[in-house]
Scaffold this active site. Structure first.
Site, PDB file in Angstrom:
ATOM      1  N   GLU A 298       0.847  -1.203   0.000  1.00 16.24           N
ATOM      2  CA  GLU A 298       0.000   0.000   0.000  1.00 16.24           C
ATOM      3  C   GLU A 298       0.883   1.254   0.000  1.00 16.24           C
ATOM      4  OE1 GLU A 298      -3.902  -1.406   2.283  1.00 16.24           O
ATOM      5  OE2 GLU A 298      -2.264  -1.095   3.691  1.00 16.24           O
ATOM      6  N   CYS A 390     -11.042   0.507   7.326  1.00 18.44           N
ATOM      7  CA  CYS A 390     -10.514   1.815   7.721  1.00 18.44           C
ATOM      8  C   CYS A 390     -11.162   2.974   6.958  1.00 18.44           C
ATOM      9  CB  CYS A 390      -9.008   1.848   7.529  1.00 18.44           C
ATOM     10  SG  CYS A 390      -8.444   1.349   5.883  1.00 18.44           S
TER      11      CYS A 390
HETATM   12 ZN   LIG Z   1      -8.418   3.084   4.444  1.00 22.29          ZN
END
Ligand SMILES: [Zn+2]
Length: 621
Positions: A298, A390
């Site tokens: 990421e 998230c």
């Molecule tokens: Zn996120």
């Protein structure tokens, strides 16, 4: 009712003001949808996904196993923060009972030392503070602190704040100056501790934030196969000049470092942050205001590594960058920071949610191929929730506080950074009137500004002139036009459509253009094309200017030369060649021309699922 998130250190150039966004404006309507759809959706998903049960099982009220990731508690705290800002905005009492229940649960789960984190307490108690690179304990606490401060600021309710302070006290006893050296694998606690310092006036929280920031980059984390850069542990923060590793981690860290500067004024911190900001935004930002070009880890890619189709571009990274850029704006002034913020707000962040406010992208690519496979965090369509959830609660808490990013004040002026239909109360030292902003922005470029009531003589209103409108509106060196509002002032920003090219080192975008109009980035979606025309085969004809029809822009395009040749292959029954000899371009007039609608990137994916692209190959003008 809502206090600005900044202390009286006197270092900041700007101090935030809270606007009242009017519900028919773009940002005001978004806040309404957030209140009516996104927040209730998030509250319901916290139940479905087991986040609340994780607390109940620790007090004997649920027999369910722990569900979700190690950091699942943070989803609850982000939703509480969203509810808090919504209470501050609208005064709603809708969530009072829910807050009683969930904060009551957190209180009962908190142990006598102050510790509260359901995964550690309920699944792996032996890991308490033992594997800081993975356990996210301080990250979760950071979100609890932010929610607690928001709730106290917005409503005066301080029960969560009392819980958070007990946990922070534990952190001081365990990791404070002179104690064990430990930092969290996922930054977040830094900005939260600075905010707690602002809220309580307790200097020790600032000292702990500073300690956490200065301990990073000294090999404290067992970084394993991901390496130190993933965790921003490769260099001391004061020496790091480039944005690297896991994008959300880097950007939350930078928000915390800039917060520390805003309270201490250490020029070394600001110098490092300026260099990082330039690196992130001049070499690593997608045109939509998204970050992180690699699915692997990421992570940020190398400089100019910005593929459209494989963009990871996590929603949380754009939110984190908005928080960082806002702090840079407060610290130094300058329109470049707000230019980036509005790029994020109207593109990457807006696109992450569907038109109902209840489905979300986690990854926000700038091109979707027709045969793209579904990946866990990068599905073809928006999903109602994610195993790693998230992003949706992060959207909810951000949108609930959009009204705090609109305007600021300094000793002499009011500054408007983000254009929205809004009323802004002047701070007492500048008058007791209301600054009225009336605009349909970003659909139109007209912004009417007037002051109702009293404004101190000589007070000016500084209006940001976006970089794309500098040719038609004069601005001071910092990018703001300063006016005496008098009886009223009309700002006319140039929102005519424009073609944009990327730096030539962005290999993935050579020969391509993007279409922008004001702060809005456009895309072409398969849903708007005839069945026999694929979005990936279009070449835009730059000699024909785009024509506007409401929010839609109509372009002129040809199909590619290769496609014409491939069609010939297909006519003879052969699979088209993947590679072929480089030859002269197809003779003029052999390709067909068609009109192609382009829509705001923020609105794509609300009809049939299918291909989309922002960057389009173009004819050489
Ligand atoms: Zn996120």
């Amino acid at each position: 009712m809502r206090a600005p998130a900044l202390s009286s250190s006197g270092i900041a150039v700007h101090r935030p003001l809270t606007a009242r966004l009017r519900p028919h404006g773009v940002l005001g309507a978004w806040q309404e949808r957030n209140a009516e759809a996104t927040i209730p959706h998030c509250v319901a998903r916290l139940e479905d996904s087991g986040v609340i049960d994780n607390f109940r099982r620790l007090v004997g009220e649920s027999g369910a196993p722990h569900r979700g990731f190690v950091f699942a508690d943070s989803d609850l705290y982000k939703v509480i923060e969203a509810v808090a800002w919504e209470i501050g905005r609208s005064g709603t009492r809708r969530w009072d009972g829910w807050l009683d229940e969930v904060i009551g649960l957190v209180a009962r789960v908190q142990d006598p030392t102050g510790y509260v984190m359901t995964w550690i307490q309920g699944v792996h108690p032996e890991k308490r503070f033992a594997e800081l690179e993975w356990t996210h304990e301080m990250y979760v606490l950071g979100h609890m602190v932010q929610a607690a401060v928001a709730l106290d600021r917005a409503s005066g309710r301080d029960d969560l704040l009392a819980i958070a302070r007990r946990f922070v006290d534990l952190l001081h006893r365990r990791f404070g100056p002179g104690r064990e050296e430990g930092i969290c694998g996922h930054p977040e606690i830094e900005t939260a501790l600075v905010e707690l310092h602002r809220h309580t006036g307790e200097e020790r929280h600032l000292a702990l934030a500073r300690r956490m920031i200065d301990l990073r980059g000294h090999g404290l984390l067992k970084t394993g196969h991901l390496g130190a850069r993933y965790f921003q542990d490769h260099l001391p923060v004061r020496e790091a000049r480039t944005a690297v590793g896991h994008a959300v981690r880097q950007l939350y860290l930078n928000a915390g470092v800039t917060d520390l500067y805003l309270e201490t004024g250490e020029s070394e911190l600001l110098e490092a942050q300026r260099a990082q900001w330039d690196n992130a935004h001049l070499r690593k930002m997608y045109i939509t205001g998204a970050y992180g070009s690699r699915h692997r880890d990421e992570a940020f890619g190398d400089d100019y590594e910005l593929p459209s189709d494989r963009a990871y571009a996590e929603t949380c990274a754009s939110i984190a960058d908005l928080q960082w850029s806002w702090r840079m704006l407060l610290a130094t002034g300058g329109s470049r920071y707000a230019d980036v913020m509005e790029r994020e707000i109207h593109n990457a962040i807006a696109a992450s949610t569907d038109e109902t406010g209840t489905r979300f992208f986690y990854s926000n690519p700038l091109q979707l191929r027709p045969d793209r496979y579904d990946e866990e965090n990068a599905p073809r369509e928006r999903a109602p929730w994610y195993a790693c959830a998230c992003c949706p609660p992060n959207i909810a808490r951000l949108v609930a506080q959009l009204d705090t990013y609109v305007a600021t004040a300094d000793a002499h002026d009011v500054s408007v950074h983000i254009y929205a239909d809004a009323d802004i109360d002047l701070p007492p030292h500048l008058g007791d009137g209301v600054l009225e902003i009336r605009t349909g922005y970003p659909a139109g470029g007209t912004v009417d500004v007037a002051v109702r009531g009293r404004i101190e003589p000589g007070v000016r209103v500084a209006l940001r002139v976006p970089e794309w409108s500098r040719g038609t509106v004069p601005a001071d060196e910092d990018g703001y036009l300063r006016i005496d509002p008098g009886p009223g002032f009309r700002l006319d920003l140039d929102v005519s459509p424009r073609w944009t090219r990327a730096h030539p080192r962005v290999d993935a975008l050579r020969g391509c253009v993007a279409l922008e109009r004001g702060p809005v980035v456009y895309c072409v979606e398969q849903a708007d094309l005839p069945e026999d025309v694929a979005v990936d085969d279009l070449v835009i004809d730059l000699s024909v200017p785009p024509k506007a029809d409401g929010a839609t822009l109509h372009l002129t395009a040809h199909v590619t030369e290769q496609v014409t040749e491939q069609a010939a292959d297909q006519a003879t029954g052969q699979e088209p060649a993947l590679y072929r000899p480089a030859g002269p371009a197809a003779p003029a007039g052999t390709s067909s021309t068609l009109a192609v609608p382009a829509i705001p990137f923020a609105t794509w994916g609300n009809r049939a699922p299918g291909a989309m692209r922002v960057w389009m190959p173009a004819t050489t003008p």
